[in-house]
Design a protein around this motif. Structure first.
Motif, short mmCIF file in Angstrom:
data_model
loop_
_atom_site.label_atom_id
_atom_site.label_comp_id
_atom_site.label_asym_id
_atom_site.label_seq_id
_atom_site.Cartn_x
_atom_site.Cartn_y
_atom_site.Cartn_z
N VAL A 1 89.05 31.46 84.45
CA VAL A 1 89.45 32.72 83.84
C VAL A 1 89.84 32.47 82.39
O VAL A 1 90.70 31.63 82.11
CB VAL A 1 90.63 33.34 84.60
CG1 VAL A 1 91.07 34.65 83.96
CG2 VAL A 1 90.27 33.55 86.07
N VAL A 2 89.23 33.20 81.46
CA VAL A 2 89.48 33.02 80.03
C VAL A 2 90.38 34.15 79.52
O VAL A 2 90.06 35.34 79.67
CB VAL A 2 88.16 32.99 79.23
CG1 VAL A 2 88.45 32.76 77.75
CG2 VAL A 2 87.24 31.90 79.78
N ILE A 3 91.49 33.76 78.91
CA ILE A 3 92.44 34.74 78.36
C ILE A 3 91.89 35.29 77.04
O ILE A 3 91.35 34.55 76.21
CB ILE A 3 93.82 34.09 78.14
CG1 ILE A 3 94.38 33.62 79.49
CG2 ILE A 3 94.78 35.07 77.46
CD1 ILE A 3 94.62 34.72 80.50
N GLY A 4 92.06 36.61 76.83
CA GLY A 4 91.48 37.26 75.66
C GLY A 4 92.46 37.62 74.56
O GLY A 4 92.07 37.80 73.41
N ARG A 5 93.75 37.76 74.89
CA ARG A 5 94.76 38.10 73.88
C ARG A 5 96.11 37.54 74.30
O ARG A 5 96.30 37.21 75.47
CB ARG A 5 94.82 39.61 73.66
CG ARG A 5 95.14 40.46 74.87
CD ARG A 5 94.89 41.92 74.57
NE ARG A 5 95.11 42.82 75.69
CZ ARG A 5 96.21 43.55 75.86
NH1 ARG A 5 97.21 43.46 74.97
NH2 ARG A 5 96.33 44.36 76.89
N PRO A 6 97.05 37.41 73.37
CA PRO A 6 98.34 36.81 73.71
C PRO A 6 98.99 37.54 74.88
O PRO A 6 99.03 38.77 74.93
CB PRO A 6 99.16 36.97 72.42
CG PRO A 6 98.13 37.02 71.34
CD PRO A 6 96.96 37.75 71.92
N ALA A 7 99.50 36.75 75.83
CA ALA A 7 100.10 37.32 77.03
C ALA A 7 101.48 36.71 77.25
O ALA A 7 101.60 35.49 77.45
CB ALA A 7 99.20 37.04 78.24
N SER B 1 105.34 34.44 82.52
CA SER B 1 106.77 34.69 82.69
C SER B 1 107.63 33.67 81.98
O SER B 1 108.79 33.94 81.67
CB SER B 1 107.13 34.73 84.18
OG SER B 1 107.05 33.42 84.76
N PHE B 2 107.06 32.48 81.69
CA PHE B 2 107.85 31.45 81.03
C PHE B 2 107.16 30.84 79.81
O PHE B 2 107.73 29.99 79.13
CB PHE B 2 108.23 30.33 82.01
CG PHE B 2 107.06 29.68 82.70
CD1 PHE B 2 106.36 28.65 82.11
CD2 PHE B 2 106.67 30.10 83.97
CE1 PHE B 2 105.29 28.04 82.74
CE2 PHE B 2 105.60 29.51 84.62
CZ PHE B 2 104.91 28.48 84.01
N MET B 3 105.94 31.27 79.52
CA MET B 3 105.24 30.78 78.34
C MET B 3 104.24 31.82 77.88
O MET B 3 103.83 32.69 78.66
CB MET B 3 104.55 29.45 78.61
CG MET B 3 103.44 29.52 79.63
SD MET B 3 102.75 27.90 80.05
CE MET B 3 102.11 27.40 78.46
N THR B 4 103.83 31.72 76.63
CA THR B 4 102.85 32.67 76.09
C THR B 4 101.45 32.10 76.25
O THR B 4 101.17 30.99 75.78
CB THR B 4 103.14 32.97 74.61
OG1 THR B 4 104.45 33.49 74.47
CG2 THR B 4 102.13 33.96 74.05
#
Length: 252
Positions: A102-108, A202-205
Motif C-alpha cells: 500500500v502506497v501512501i499519497g499524502r501526509p497522514a 497514531s504515533f508517527m506521520t
C-alpha cells in the motif's frame, strides 16, 4: 492506470504496459527483458507486517498479537521486477512472501479508520523473502532476515487506488517454477488497511511514498537456486524474480 519505472539506454523512464512489452514515456516500445526494472515508485519508509494472515500465523505456530507486528525496512533491500535474489549457501529454509503493498499519497497523522483510505495513493506487489535460519524466533524478524540486499522485490506496476474497485477482495497467488503454492485473499488480513493506517499514524506521520507491506498468506515453501518465483495479485500484474547462488554473486 498501471505505470512503472525502468532504466533503458542510460536513463530512467516512466513505463506503461504494452502488448509488445513496455511503452516508455517518450513513446519507444521495448521488450520487457530489454529494460532494467526499478521499484515502480520513488519510495520512502517501508513498513512491513508480520503474521497478518491468521492461517500464516497458524502455519508458523504463532498466536495472535494484541497489536500489529510491524518492522522497518531499509532502501538497500529493494529490487525491481525480474531482479535476482541471492540464496546464501549456509541456509536450509528460505521462502517468498507475496504481499499487497500500500502506497501512501499524502501526509497522514492521527488518521481515523473511516478516513484512512483517502490517504492511499495506490498499490503494487511485493515479494519479501525471509530466511528462517536467521530468525531469533518466528515472531521477531531481525535485520539479517528482513533487510538483506535484494531481498524485497517490488513491482512491476504502481496502480492508482481509484482503479482497484475493492482492495479487500483481491486474490494473491505465488508460483514457483510454474506451480501454484500460495493462494490467499486480502479479506483475510488480521489487521486491515484502514486499521494499519490508523495505528501507524497514531504515533508517527506517514509521508507520501511510504509503503506498507501488509503481510503474506499461508503456503510458504522453500526456494532454491535457479527457481523462478512469480507473485500475482488481482489487478496489479505479475511480479517475477529468480533465485541465485553465492557463486553468482562471486561469494565463496
Amino acid at each position: 492506470m498501471m505505470r512503472g519505472r525502468v532504466a533503458y539506454a542510460g536513463a530512467i523512464h516512466e513505463a506503461y504496459p504494452h502488448e509488445r512489452g513496455v511503452r516508455l514515456a517518450d513513446g519507444r516500445i521495448c521488450r520487457e527483458e530489454d529494460v532494467v526494472w526499478l521499484a515502480p515508485i520513488e519510495f520512502g519508509t517501508i513498513f512491513a507486517l508480520g503474521l497478518n494472515y491468521a492461517e500464516h500465523a497458524k502455519e508458523l505456530q504463532f498466536s495472535k498479537q494484541d497489536e500489529p507486528l510491524v518492522f522497518l525496512k531499509g532502501p538497500g533491500g529493494v529490487i525491481g521486477h525480474r531482479g535476482v535474489t541471492r540464496r546464501p549457501a549456509d541456509v536450509t529454509f528460505m521462502h517468498y512472501e507475496c504481499e499487497l503493498a500500500v502506497v501512501i499519497g499524502r501526509p497522514a497523522k492521527e488518521v481515523k479508520r473511516e478516513d484512512a483510505m483517502q490517504y492511499v495513493a495506490g498499490y503494487t506487489i511485493a515479494n519479501d523473502y525471509a530466511i528462517r535460519d536467521y530468525l531469533e524466533n518466528y515472531y521477531r524478524p531481525n535485520l539479517r532476515v528482513k533487510n538483506r540486499d535484494g531481498g524485497t522485490v517490488l513491482g512491476p506496476w504502481f496502480v492508482d487506488a481509484a482503479d482497484i474497485a475493492n482492495v479487500a477482495q483481491l486474490e494473491l497467488r505465488t508460483y514457483v517454477n510454474g506451480k501454484l503454492h500460495q493462494q490467499g485473499r486480502t479479506r483475510d488480513l488480521v489487521t486491515d488497511i484502514p486499521a494499519l493506517i490508523e495505528y501507524l499514524s497514531s504515533f508517527m506521520t506517514l509521508a507520501p511514498g511510504d509503503i506498507i507491506l501488509t503481510g503474506t498468506p499461508d503456503g510458504i515453501v522453500n526456494v532454491d537456486v535457479g527457481d523462478e518465483v512469480i507473485c500475482e495479485i488481482d489487478g496489479l500484474g505479475r511480479l517475477a524474480n529468480v533465485i541465485a547462488s553465492d557463486a553468482d554473486f562471486n561469494r565463496d
